[in-house]
Design a protein around this motif. Sequence first.
Motif, PDB file in Angstrom:
ATOM      1  N   GLN A 166     -51.087 -44.933 -78.656  1.00 25.89           N
ATOM      2  CA  GLN A 166     -51.075 -45.019 -80.109  1.00 25.89           C
ATOM      3  C   GLN A 166     -52.301 -44.263 -80.618  1.00 25.89           C
ATOM      4  O   GLN A 166     -53.352 -44.247 -79.976  1.00 25.89           O
ATOM      5  N   HIS A 209     -51.237 -43.504 -88.715  1.00 19.78           N
ATOM      6  CA  HIS A 209     -51.103 -44.074 -87.373  1.00 19.78           C
ATOM      7  C   HIS A 209     -49.815 -43.598 -86.730  1.00 19.78           C
ATOM      8  O   HIS A 209     -48.758 -43.568 -87.366  1.00 19.78           O
ATOM      9  N   ARG A 234     -47.968 -50.150 -82.331  1.00 24.03           N
ATOM     10  CA  ARG A 234     -49.215 -50.878 -82.601  1.00 24.03           C
ATOM     11  C   ARG A 234     -49.681 -51.677 -81.382  1.00 24.03           C
ATOM     12  O   ARG A 234     -50.812 -52.164 -81.365  1.00 24.03           O
ATOM     13  N   SER A 286     -52.451 -59.394 -84.601  1.00 21.14           N
ATOM     14  CA  SER A 286     -53.483 -58.459 -85.059  1.00 21.14           C
ATOM     15  C   SER A 286     -54.177 -59.035 -86.291  1.00 21.14           C
ATOM     16  O   SER A 286     -53.570 -59.132 -87.372  1.00 21.14           O
ATOM     17  N   VAL A 318     -47.521 -58.212 -84.686  1.00 23.79           N
ATOM     18  CA  VAL A 318     -47.186 -56.794 -84.561  1.00 23.79           C
ATOM     19  C   VAL A 318     -46.234 -56.550 -83.389  1.00 23.79           C
ATOM     20  O   VAL A 318     -46.064 -57.398 -82.523  1.00 23.79           O
TER      21      VAL A 318
END
Length: 463
Positions: free
Chosen positions: A66, A73, A77, A239, A257
């Motif tokens: 990632q 991004h 995740r 997260s 996530v």
Amino acid sequence: MARISTPISEIKEHYEVVVIGSGYGGGIAASRMARAGRSVCLLERGREIVPGEYPATLAEATPEFQVHHPDGHLGSRTGLYDLHVNPQQNVMVGCGLGGTSLINANVSLQPEPQVFEDPRWPRKVREHADTLLKDGFARAQEMLRPNPYPDTAPPLPKLQANQKSSERLKDKHSFYRPPINVTFEPLPDNLNHVGVEQQPCNYCGDCVSGCNNKAKNTTLMNYLPDACNHGAEIFCQASVRYLQRDGDGWIVHYQYVGTGREQFDAPTLFVKADIVILSAGTLGSTEILLRSRDQGLALSGELGKHMSGNGDILGFGYNNDDKINGIGFGSHSGKDIGPVGPCITSIIDMRDETDWRKRMVIEEGSIPGAIGGAMVPAMAAASAELGQAAESGPLAKLKYVAREAESALRGPYHGAMNRLQTYLIMSHDDGAGVMALDEHGQLKLEWPGVGEQPNFEIGNARL
């Protein structure tokens, strides 16, 4: 290997202690708090990945990347390899239960005493350098079980080459095998001191892509199961976004996530705590605090400033006359390749210099087999663009070209790539990096002129 995380659906509303992160900070904190009889909840943003599940090929490694970059991004995740791309300095961190201990190079070397003489350390740390801090080092050593690469283990060409390099340096410094968090000897019933199965190192060289042999002493193999053994509850894919004061306690806001919720800006979930231990790494902890300040938490204006990159330098000696054998097994058989060894097995220790800018260590490394094939064209291109040949003349050029062709035809375990020495330097930078949130709400690092600092110029010259 038994899994130790609990489904997020079973999280309670309140705990005495919530620990954020599961690497060397969070793993230790969870273990100590659980041993003290506290009710402990540990939140980790990554997945629980156990030995045998780490990537061994490029096809397996690619989806585990990632990337945080100025435009946003990319990737999952929960990807294991989390790369932060910035204009002046990039940072790679681990994302998984065990944090960056899953993908680091194992070295467990204590700082020199003068490090803690710096007045920027809290006074309590400096006052207890010879007491509580020393005791802390001993406790960590007992749990992580670091030891140097054994004399009884197979000889390693990359270790021998680094010793040869140390002898050629103009200034003589100490050369030795540092303590590394790797198991080398068989354990009774193959169980370690916290009841987790471990095997002796098979010298595969894949430490930094994730150890599939159960030999690497990550926090997943010791502190985290110890915390679990003493009642801590561990939750993955949680997260943490920000912290909020709640009377004398805290509310920890997090996203679940890896399920798609984060893509739709879903409302955060939360858990309450009397005490929060924020141990999500240099980048993660700072990002959470910056976001918490934006949500109204009173914090220092110095937050995010004075970051050090550990004075890290990555360098390569490519297409050497000496064979190095520095590419990990990946999915290949070790019988065909020969021992690579743990990622780092030796050190040129220059920490005795009077000038702090010259204090550094030079260690040899290995490239994980999962990306070995991709490194063949990458190193050839980098050599053509940036390389400085050790020899000149038509015969030398012919030799270099022939070895590059062999790598291109036969792969990274032959030719120029089989003669690649990887160097890792740790030194002292000026600690002037600044972390802030960008327009996407993610962390960015700004550090103009970082590459022109004296320690980097000295390190490059020594390489």
